[in-house]
Design an enzyme around this catalytic site. Structure first.
Site, PDB file in Angstrom:
ATOM      1  N   ASP A   1       0.714  -1.203   0.045  1.00 18.88           N
ATOM      2  CA  ASP A   1       0.069   0.017  -0.066  1.00 18.88           C
ATOM      3  C   ASP A   1       0.918   1.174   0.072  1.00 18.88           C
ATOM      4  OD1 ASP A   1      -2.829   0.836   0.364  1.00 18.88           O
ATOM      5  OD2 ASP A   1      -2.378   1.338   2.473  1.00 18.88           O
TER       6      ASP A   1
ATOM      7  N   PHE B   1       8.033   1.187  -0.994  1.00 13.83           N
ATOM      8  CA  PHE B   1       8.972   1.263   0.157  1.00 13.83           C
ATOM      9  C   PHE B   1       9.655   2.573   0.073  1.00 13.83           C
ATOM     10  CE2 PHE B   1       8.694  -3.265   0.424  1.00 13.83           C
ATOM     11  CZ  PHE B   1       8.104  -3.569   1.429  1.00 13.83           C
TER      12      PHE B   1
END
Length: 223
Positions: A66, A79
């Site tokens: 997400d 990330f």
């Protein structure tokens, strides 16, 4: 409907853009904006992972879940945060593993664009989020799209290294032909789980060993 995405991906995914689930994604995003919600990443960066890593350049797929939901963080690469933004805890742990595995100093930036430029598809399973509401777009249809992306990479390429951190990512293993590709699994780098098998996984060096064995140029993991 015209989708602004890098040309090689546009061709490979053209059938997906015509499917009803993708229309639902577009409608959901339009409703969110009409209701005054802030969406991350900005619209022009939703497909940034594809724009930065054209299909023919993909040699590694690193799967996230997400986008970050704080202001100025998400820019379409899992990330990764935009340059100048403090690296979040999971990324800090990724950097610690990078240092212990390859001896690379902890980077000052949280921007992983250089990895994307070196053939690492930094793919979130869900490509957008409402500000301050994690997983708020998990039900609008994005996973149908990103599952199709994983399937296409699996079907049309060979010797790609899929890096799956945590249970969510590992559930995607069923989409990958393990006879054609390499799958590396470990715990998620989150502070809640990094001590349970992420630290010491050595996935950066293992990835490069697998690529080299297949005659593919290893990734330069330095940032």
């Amino acid at each position: 409907m015209e989708v602004k995405i890098e040309e090689s991906w546009k061709e490979i995914l053209k059938d997906e853009f015509k499917k009803s689930y993708f229309e639902q994604v577009v409608m959901a995003l339009k409703h969110e904006k009409a209701a005054g919600h802030t969406i991350y990443p900005p619209g022009n960066l939703i497909f940034n992972a594809f724009d930065k890593t054209p299909f023919d350049k993909v040699k590694v797929v690193l799967l996230g879940q997400d986008p970050y939901h704080g202001a100025g963080q998400a820019h379409g690469l899992c990330f990764s945060v935009q340059d100048g933004v403090k690296p979040p805890p999971s990324l800090v742990n990724i950097y610690k593993e990078l240092q212990s595995d390859l001896g690379i100093p902890i980077p000052a930036t949280g921007d992983l664009t250089k990895w994307a430029d070196h053939g690492v598809l930094l793919l979130n399973a869900i490509l957008s989020v409402r500000a301050s509401e994690p997983a708020s777009h998990s039900k609008i249809g994005w996973e149908s799209f990103t599952d199709a992306v994983i399937r296409k990479v699996s079907e049309l390429k060979k010797d790609v290294v899929f890096i799956l951190w945590g249970r969510f990512a590992q559930d995607k293993q069923v989409l990958i032909d393990a006879t054609r590709h390499h799958i590396l699994k470990a715990a998620h780098p989150s502070p809640f789980s990094a001590d349970k098998g992420f630290f010491g996984c050595r996935h950066f060096s293992k990835t490069n060993e697998l690529l080299a064995k297949a005659g593919i140029e290893p990734v330069d993991w330095r940032l």
